[in-house]
Each structure stands twice: as C-alpha cells, then as structure tokens.
Design an enzyme around this catalytic site. Structure first.
Site, PDB file in Angstrom:
ATOM      1  CB  THR A 181     101.427  94.211  65.206  1.00 55.21           C
ATOM      2  OG1 THR A 181     100.242  94.973  65.440  1.00 55.21           O
ATOM      3  CG2 THR A 181     102.546  95.139  64.785  1.00 55.21           C
TER       4      THR A 181
ATOM      5  CD  GLU B 221      88.246  95.681  69.826  1.00 55.36           C
ATOM      6  OE1 GLU B 221      89.478  95.720  69.676  1.00 55.36           O
ATOM      7  OE2 GLU B 221      87.568  96.653  70.243  1.00 55.36           O
TER       8      GLU B 221
ATOM      9  N   GLY C 177      90.103  92.561  65.169  1.00 53.73           N
ATOM     10  CA  GLY C 177      89.127  91.495  65.068  1.00 53.73           C
ATOM     11  C   GLY C 177      87.838  91.907  65.757  1.00 53.73           C
TER      12      GLY C 177
ATOM     13  CG  ASN D 277      99.216  93.596  72.445  1.00 51.34           C
ATOM     14  OD1 ASN D 277     100.354  93.390  72.861  1.00 51.34           O
ATOM     15  ND2 ASN D 277      98.950  93.705  71.166  1.00 51.34           N
TER      16      ASN D 277
ATOM     17  CB  SER E  34      97.143  97.069  71.722  1.00 54.50           C
ATOM     18  OG  SER E  34      95.925  96.989  71.020  1.00 54.50           O
ATOM     19  CB  SER E  35      97.644  97.878  65.998  1.00 56.41           C
ATOM     20  OG  SER E  35      98.896  97.321  65.739  1.00 56.41           O
TER      21      SER E  35
ATOM     22  CB  SER F  95      93.873  93.935  71.384  1.00 59.56           C
ATOM     23  OG  SER F  95      95.022  94.544  71.897  1.00 59.56           O
ATOM     24  N   GLY F  96      96.363  91.649  70.947  1.00 59.20           N
ATOM     25  CA  GLY F  96      97.254  90.723  71.646  1.00 59.20           C
ATOM     26  C   GLY F  96      97.336  89.369  70.991  1.00 59.20           C
TER      27      GLY F  96
END
Length: 1046
Positions: A154, A432, A430, A199, A202-203, A149-150
């Site tokens: 996206t 985590e 990704g 982020n 973040s998605s 994330s970040g």
C-alpha cells in the site's frame, strides 16, 4: 575474457599512482550508491562498494543460482538502509519499518526524466520509467505491486501516486484530479483495510487503479477495480486482529449528534462484530484523527452530505446486525430477542421491520414450483444474519468504489479518449501460506499463479524482443510453466472452481466433504494435486483428512475444505443462488479480465518483502525472507533474466564510461560507436564467449567481466583525476588571470571616472555652499529670507551641536556657550531645563545621611559664607556626628547626665574670664542645653533658652563666645571657648539651640560679660600665625593668619 590483462593494468596503474604520492595504499574511499548528497550515481559507480552495500541489480550476482547469495545481498543493502534492489527491470522493495529521507521533492526531481539505470534503485525510478515509456512509445503501462501483508504494498502504491501528483504537469482541473486520486487512498483504507497480526494497516482487498493521462502527460482521470474483499472479517476476526478501520473510526471520531442519530455508543466493546479479536484499540492507530482525514477525503472526492449520511447509516446498520440476538423455542425455531436493534435497522436501512425479522428467521424454499417459508434454527439464523452483514458491507464497498470512479472520471466532451494513455497500478495480495489455509488463500494463490504466468511470459517476451531488435540469436530458456496449475484450477468442467460451483448448485445434501471426494474422483490423478486419501503414508502424517494439497510454482500448500461451499455461496440461501454467480467463478472471471487488461499494457513489477514479523526497524529475519523470496518467485525470475546476458548497455553509454581504459579510445573516439566498443573490449581482453555486439548495445554475459572492468576503471580514475586536475588548474588559473586583468582594467577605468565625477560634483556643491554662506552672512541681520536662511540654519545647528558637546556635567558647573541672537531665548530655556534636569538627577540620588549633611552645610553657608575667613576650608570637609567617642567621655559624667541624649560633643579650650588662663574642656550639646565638662565634673550648663547669642571673629581663629543671660549672681557670665572645628561646632550649636540668626561675626574685637556689671574684650588682629595671650591693656589678644581675602 583474459582477466590477467585487466589485472596487470590495474597493478601497474595503481603502483604508478602510489609511487607519485597521489593515492594512499590503504585507501578506504568508496562511492556510495545511495546518492544522498544529491548527485546522480549510476549503477556501475556503486559496484566498487559492492562488498559493503551489495550489488544494485541481482542480475550482477556472480552466483545467481544461489539463494544464500541472493539473501546475503539483500542483507547488505538492508543494513545500509538501501531498501530497493533491481532484478533487471523488476524492483525488489524491503519494508524498513521506519521513515527514510528518500521521498522528498528533491528526490522526485532527481529521478524525473532520468534513464532507468542512471540512478540508484527506487520506486520513483519505476514510476518515472513507466511514465516516460507511456509518453514516448504511446503505449499503456501498468505497475504490478505484490507481496505479503505488511510488506509495504500500500505504501508503495501511495509513493507512485505522490510521484505523479508532484512531477506531472498541472492545471486547475488536473490539480483536482490529483487531489482526488490521492484522497481515494484514505477512503479505501478506511473501508478496505484492517489490523492483522502481520500488519496494522493491511489491505483486505485487491486493487487495480487506472490513471488516465492526456496528450500533455497530465493526469485527467482514473478508475478503480477491486478484487476479493475479505468480507468474512466483518463478522469474525482472529485474536489480536480488528474489523475494518471504518467501524472504529466512526465510534471514536464520530460527533455525539451523529452517533445519537445512528444509535451508537462511544465504546467498541458494546458491539459483537468488534470484540471477537479482543483488540479494539491499537497504539499505532489514531482512529479519531483518521476519522477526520477520511471525512475530509470524502468531501474532496465529491461526496454530498446526504451520500455520506446514507453511507454511515449502512455502516451503523452492520454493527446493529451484529448485536441481533436469537432465542430458541422448544420446536427449535429461532426468534429475535433484541427488538431495539430491529428498530434501528429498519430506520437505518429504510425497510419494514416485520419483513426484516422474517428474513432473519426464515428461509425461502421452492418445492414443485411453490414458494414456502421455512423457519431457521438458532445456528442457521445466526449464519443468515452474518451472511446479510457481509453482503451489505460487500455491496456498500462496491458502491463506494463506483462512486469514487464517478468522481475520477474525466467528463470533458472535447477530450478524445483515443489519444489518452493509461498507467495501471495493481496492489494485490502476494502468495499466502498459513498454518490453516482456506477459501481466501485458495483464491489469492490462484491469482498469484496467473500473475506469475503472465510475469514469466512477458519477461521472456521482452527479452526475446530485445535480442531480436539487437540481432542477437535467441536461445530458448527452460523455465517452470505454471499453466498446468492454472488449468487445474480454472479449466471448464474439470477444474477445481468448476467442481466447486457444481457441488454448490447440485440438489441434495452437498457439503465440504462431498466436494473433496468429488475432487479426488475428478482430478485425483493430476501431478500437482494430492489429498490425505491419495497420499502415501509419510505424507498422510502431515495432512488432515479434510485437506487437499496443490503444488504451486512457489511450493506446496495444504487447503482445508471446511467452509469452501459456504464461502463460495457467500452464505446466501438457495432462493438467491439462481440469480448470481458463485464467488470463485466471479473471482475467476474478474481475474481473466484483469489478465486481459495487463496483457494489453507494458508491465513494471515491484516485489515487496517484509524483513520481520515484529515490525521492528533494522531486524532481518532470514527464515521469513527466504520464505517470501520463494513464494514471490524471485529466484525463478532471476534465473530467467540471467539465462542470456547479465549486462547490456547502449554503445554510447558503455564507451563514454570505459573509454579511458584504452589508449585508442581515450580521450575521444571519432569513428563508429560499434567500432570504438569493439576496440575497447579487445584491448581489455574480452573473450568471444563473454560478450556480443548488437545493433545499438553491447551484451556482457558474466558479471565478473563487468566487475573486473569497473575495478580497472576505479584505479584508472586516480591517474586521470591527477592529470585532469593539473590541466584544469593550469587552464583555470590562466583564464582566471586574464579575466582578473581585464576586470581590473575595466574597474580602474570605471573607478577613475567615478572619482572624477565625484570630485567635480563635490567642488560644485562646495562652491554653492560657500556662495550661500557668504550671502547669508551679508544678510544675517535681516529677517529670515531665502538669502540668509541657510546661514541662519547653519548657525543654529552649529550652536546646538556645540551645546550638545559642552553641556554642564554638574550642578556647580555654570558654563554655557554664548548663543546667537536668534537663539537667546531658546538658549535660556534650555539652560533652565538642563539645570533642572541635573538638579533632579542629583536630588534623586541623595540618601538620608547625605541630605542631613547638606542641610548642615546649608546652615553653615548661610552663617559663615563670605564672613568667616576659614569657612572655604571647611566646605569640602564633612561634618561628623560627634568629635568624642564613648571612651573619651567619663562614665561618671554619663551617669550624671542620665538619659539625656547627647547630640554632639567636641573638645574645646576654655579661657578664664579673669586671667584668660586656657583650660581643656569638653563641650556637649544636649537636647535642651549645652554643658561644659572637665573630665568627670560638670562645670557649667547653659540652657538654650538663656543663650542670648554667639560671637565669633571674621578671622581664621577658632575663638567664639557664648553670651549667657545674667539674671542673678548664680550665673557665671559669658563663656569664651576655642575649637579647632569652629565652623562645625557653631553650626551644630545653632541647629540644636535654633540660634541660626543669633551668631554675630565681628571684626576687630568682641565684648563679653565677665560678671554682672563687668565686661571683657577680645581683640583680633591679622598675623602670620595664631597667637592667643593677655595683652598689657588687660584684653585677650588673638592674632590669626588670614587665609582668604574678601
């Protein structure tokens, strides 16, 4: 390879160049690989700058097994704002946390239709390569984007969509599809993205998008599949995090009428689901502006007003559900204390309020085939409320994705889907690893295990296919096969997911601890599984009793089982479980379908890395990056890619680039390409183990071999450049001279023709003009007619031009050109207008002092002009206010005069009436009288009323007589005076006494009264000089020179 051969060649060539002065020894010129100047820079061209900017492909790292070398190469490139690097065909992307000027339309055109390695690494190169492969090979493609994330996943997917939107063929329908594809992003981001600690956007779901292309290569449709929406975020957020963006956008940006209908307030602090993270507002997020963008996007995608209204009703109902509060009876039963929220929920969801209240405070139990309603306590009721909120939001999100898919679907019946091609775009979490890892991390990491398995299989498969196609012997590559981990998670009946489902569905008191115990009993002996109970003493110190450990391909991860059963059940009660799959099984099945989709396509990979957790530009956190490199499996990827040959190029490309290093291949090679490459590498001293020759490509095993070749080429370029420059200059100058000579001849001939035609035309026009002028002159006295109109017009024009050049400059200039007969009247009008204009300008610039001066001059002119001989000499001289200063007037006299205002004073000479003796006096003009003064003594006062007149001669003398009325013996008679400023003095007297018409200018003599009854005479004659004396006949004789002849 014998590197000494290349080294000797480099030294000799460089020494020769330096000797001839073509190159400085300490040159610091390198070719940057960025290509920011718009020039396409091949990957090999950037190798000369590798010490500064690193290598563009990690495959070319000399020490490819060193993680330190890998990260140092990332650091060099990140420092130079080179955020993209390849591992073969895999793109590694670093988030720069700032805007870079590398996403313009010009950059898109630079990558469009270009070979993958002809330009520097870029997301556009991956997108274009996938598009061209789809078009040429007619095989579906997919681009897999992964990272923390970040890390920029996206944004990377947005850049791919933007690239296709700009570079693909377009029509009216295609443009609509492009717009909808692009506008799906802000909608999905609003409902599926949130601010996290890592982020701000973040998605919180995985997304796979298929972009459908027709046979022309134009995008005509699309389809989106979503995975693992983080529904738990709806009801709980960690400190410093927010709920999904849509809630804050609705509250901040929603119109007052809309919020009133939804029963909402413009304050996020009023809603329990929005305050748990204690972060309702973020400086980097403009919720009001994002609301406008989202609403516009919904309209473009094709949502009707009613559908948008229903969608917002459901979003508002989630906020109201969060505000539902419970109380507890003595028996432990829960009841709802916020009736207002139930009313809003019933209206917004379109359900019966009584049924809703019962559903939120009771659960259904089936005992012996009979349904019973069991009351819930406060904790259970709150869990039921949160479960309902998550279910509503999850299903709404699924409906939203389906609605977008309906909008993107291509509905043309004439379109044959069999001829369509697809490019898939996978944007998913990704690997985590957090301090506390739960059910979500378990699913995410399971997904990444599957993707890593697919990645390794497809990478090895593509390598093996290329080797076989080129006739190179395939050497099996040793790699970590993570199928054993995937089986541990997904195997039927014995896998972790199957055990979790079984524990959720079995009767009795199932819990997270019983699930952990069952895992220990079932898979406790697996090499990649460990719990606190099964671990040794050292490991138990770092593991909790409620944790189990999986050894993934990327490393060890501890998972806390608390909440696993509830999250797998999605917190719905048992009466709903029989009709739906568990969350983990759903995810496993959808993941299996995704793997099938990806296996059917040609993959491209983008691995995203974030350089730091602080979201700061230019900051490189090595520990964090090493962590991501490990969990993204980049080193394993590089090792697999380097297991064979590090570098490969087609013969024509390799020979074209390096042929100048061998005399036999320079400047051209006429034989077969493979023979040319063979000759070239033998000349360079390549050893047999360093390279292989395939059917169409050369394979080089070690990067150092390529580096040495590239360095030799860099030195060779200077001598080649000198030769090419000299040859080109000679050729270009000769060509330029020939062209200039031919051009000069053509221009001369053309110009001569122009001049001749101009001369002939000029002569014809001149002859016609002369004819018309002569004819006009002949008919000049006739009325205007075709024969004389040109002449008359010319005469008028000439007069006006002459008048323009010779207009009078001052009002005194009376000159004026003589007009032709036809313009006499107009000339006179123009003359008057000109004079009026000059007079107006002159008068406009006159000040009060000058006006007074002119008024006096006008009086003098009326009295003396053409009458007094010395008047012309007085005209240019200005009249002064007085001829005597305060020092010249005796103070006693000033006392005697008192408050009388003196208007003018002048020194004069007075002649006695009897003996004509000259005496110096002062003449002073007061308001009512003129006085004659001898030093401090007032000799005579003449009232203006008793002044009968003034006599003066016409000559240039200064004599004048003041005629005074003699009514009694007190009056002394007329006064004979002389003044050097006679014109000025008499003008002042005339004005003060108002006697302009009483001044007599005499010729010959002046008579005056000496006393009562006696007369005196002044005779005036012309002479050469001024003489004043008493004549023998008793008269006063005045001889004065004549200055002007009248």
């Amino acid at each position: 390879m014998d590197l000494s051969n290349i080294g000797n060649l480099m030294r000799k060539t460089q020494a020769s160049i330096v000797e001839k002065g073509y190159l400085f020894k300490n040159t610091d010129l390198v070719i940057d690989a960025v290509g920011s100047d718009g020039i396409r820079v091949m990957m090999e061209s950037a190798l000369t700058a590798r010490d500064r900017v690193g290598v563009q492909d990690f495959v070319l790292l000399e020490n490819h097994t060193s993680e330190v070398a890998f990260i140092e190469n990332l650091r060099k490139r990140f420092k130079e704002n080179l955020i993209y690097t390849y591992i073969g065909s895999v793109l590694v992307s670093m988030n720069p946390y700032k805007e870079l000027e590398i996403y313009t339309k010009q950059h898109m055109e630079r990558y469009r239709g270009v070979n993958f390695y002809e330009v520097s690494p870029h997301i556009y190169a991956v997108a274009d390569n996938a598009y061209r492969s789809m078009r040429t090979e007619r095989r579906d493609q997919c681009i897999l984007i992964s990272g923390e994330s970040g890390a920029g996943k996206t944004e990377a997917s947005k850049k791919v969509l933007q690239y296709y939107a700009v570079t693909c063929p377009a029509s009216e329908h295609v443009q609509t599809v492009k717009d909808r594809l692009l506008q799906s992003n802000p909608v999905l981001e609003a409902f599926g993205n949130a601010k996290t600690l890592r982020n701000d956007n973040s998605s919180r779901f995985g997304k796979y998008m298929d972009i459908q292309f027709d046979f022309k290569g134009a995008p005509v449709g699309g389809h989106i599949i979503n995975y693992l929406l983080e529904k738990s975020r709806v009801v709980h957020q960690s400190h410093g995090e927010r709920n999904f963006h849509i809630f804050y956008q609705l509250i901040e940006g929603g119109e007052d009428d809309l919020l009133r209908r939804l029963g909402l307030e413009k304050n996020a602090q009023q809603y329990q689901y929005l305050v748990k993270g204690n972060c309702p507002k973020v400086s980097s997020i403009n919720d009001r502006n994002d609301w406008k963008i989202m609403r516009k996007a919904l309209s473009i995608i094709g949502f009707t007003d009613d559908e948008v209204e229903e969608l917002l009703n459901i979003i508002a109902s989630v906020l109201h559900l969060g505000n539902v509060q419970y109380g507890g009876e003595d028996s432990g039963r829960a009841y709802i204390t916020t009736e207002t929220q139930i009313k809003y929920l019933a209206r917004l969801l379109g359900v019966d309020g009584t049924v809703l209240k019962e559903a939120l405070t009771h659960k259904k139990i089936i005992a012996k085939g009979e349904e019973l309603m069991s009351p819930l306590n406060q904790e259970q009721a709150a869990s039921a409320r949160d479960a309902l909120s998550k279910a509503i939001y999850g299903r709404t999100f699924t409906w939203l994705v389906n609605k977008i898919n309906d909008s993107l679907a291509f509905k043309d019946d004439s379109f044959n889907s069999k001829n369509a091609s697809v490019i898939g775009l996978l944007d998913i979490y990704g690997f985590e690893v957090f301090q506390n890892n739960s059910f979500e991390q378990f699913c995410i990491n399971y997904c990444n295990e599957k993707l890593q398995q697919l990645f390794i299989e497809l990478t090895l498969k593509s390598e093996q296919e290329e080797y076989e196609a080129e006739g190179i012997t395939w050497e099996p590559v040793q790699y970590f096969n993570n199928k054993i981990i995937c089986d541990l998670v997904e195997e039927k009946f014995k896998g972790i997911i199957s055990i979790l489902d079984e524990e959720c569905l079995r009767p009795g008191d199932a819990s997270d601890i019983t699930f952990l115990e069952k895992l220990e009993d079932t898979v406790g002996g697996h090499a990649h599984f460990l719990t606190h109970k099964l671990a040794d003493g050292k490991t138990r110190k770092v593991m909790g009793r409620e944790e189990f450990r999986l050894i993934h391909y990327a490393g060890e991860v501890n998972y806390n089982v608390n909440g696993f059963l509830d999250k797998n059940n999605d917190l719905l009660f048992r009466n709903l479980k029989e009709v739906r799959e568990q969350a983990a099984t759903q995810f496993k099945n959808s993941l299996a379908k995704l793997m099938e989709i990806l296996m059917s396509k040609e993959p491209s990979y983008v691995r995203c890395i974030k350089p730091n957790d602080a979201k700061q530009a230019g900051r490189f956190d090595e520990v964090l990056i090493r962590h991501q490199v490990k969990y993204l499996g980049l080193m394993e990827n590089l090792r697999v890619r380097r297991a064979g040959f590090a570098y490969r190029r087609r013969y024509e490309t390799f020979l074209q680039r390096y042929k100048s290093l061998c005399p036999d291949t320079w400047p051209n090679w006429d034989g077969r390409l493979v023979d040319g490459v063979s000759t070239l590498v033998k000349h360079l001293g390549y050893k047999p183990e360093e390279y292989k020759l395939g059917r169409t490509k050369i394979f080089i095993r070690f990067p150092k071999t390529l580096f040495a070749t590239e360095d030799a080429l860099e030195v060779r370029k200077h001598s080649l450049a000198t030769k090419l420059q000299s040859s080109w200059k000679g050729y270009s100058q000769k060509t330029k001279y020939r062209k200039m000579r031919q051009s000069a001849v053509k221009i001369q001939a053309w110009w001569r023709g122009i001049l001749a035609r101009r001369e002939a035309k000029r002569r014809r026009e001149a002859a016609n003009t002369i004819r018309r002028f002569i004819k006009g002159f002949i008919y000049r006295h006739q009325p205007r007619c075709p024969e004389n109109e040109y002449f008359l017009d010319y005469v008028r024009y000439s007069f006006l031009m002459k008048l323009r050049r010779s207009l009078p400059k001052t009002v005194l200039d009376k000159s004026w050109p003589t007009p032709p007969p036809a313009l006499i009247e107009a000339s006179e009008q123009l003359r008057k207008l000109c004079m009026q204009n000059m007079v107006w300008k002159y008068c406009k610039n006159i000040n009060s002092e000058w006006k007074h001066q002119l008024e006096q001059k006008m009086v003098a002119s009326e009295i003396f002009k053409d009458k007094k001989d010395n008047y012309p000499q007085s005209v240019p001289k200005l009249f002064v206010g007085t001829r005597l200063s305060g020092e010249d007037i005796n103070p006693k006299l000033q006392q005697a005069v008192g408050n009388e205002k003196m208007k003018y004073a002048v020194p004069v000479t007075k002649y006695d009436r009897k003996g004509y003796k000259a005496r110096n006096r002062q003449l002073m003009l007061m308001a009512d009288s003129a006085i004659i003064v001898e030093e401090a003594k007032l000799k005579q006062r003449i009232d203006y009323s008793s002044l009968k007149g003034i006599s003066v001669s016409s000559l240039s003398d200064g004599m004048f007589v003041l005629h005074v009325a003699c009514e009694d013996n007190k009056q002394k008679g007329d006064v004979v005076l002389q003044s050097e400023h006679v014109i000025e003095t008499l003008t002042k007297v005339a004005i003060c006494a108002d006697k302009m018409n009483s001044i007599n200018i005499n010729q010959g003599s002046i008579k005056f009264n000496v006393a009562q009854g006696k007369e005196g005479i002044i005779d005036f004659t012309s002479g050469s000089e001024l003489l004043i004396a008493k004549a023998k006949n008793g008269h006063l004789s005045v001889t004065a020179p004549r200055l002007n002849s009248r």
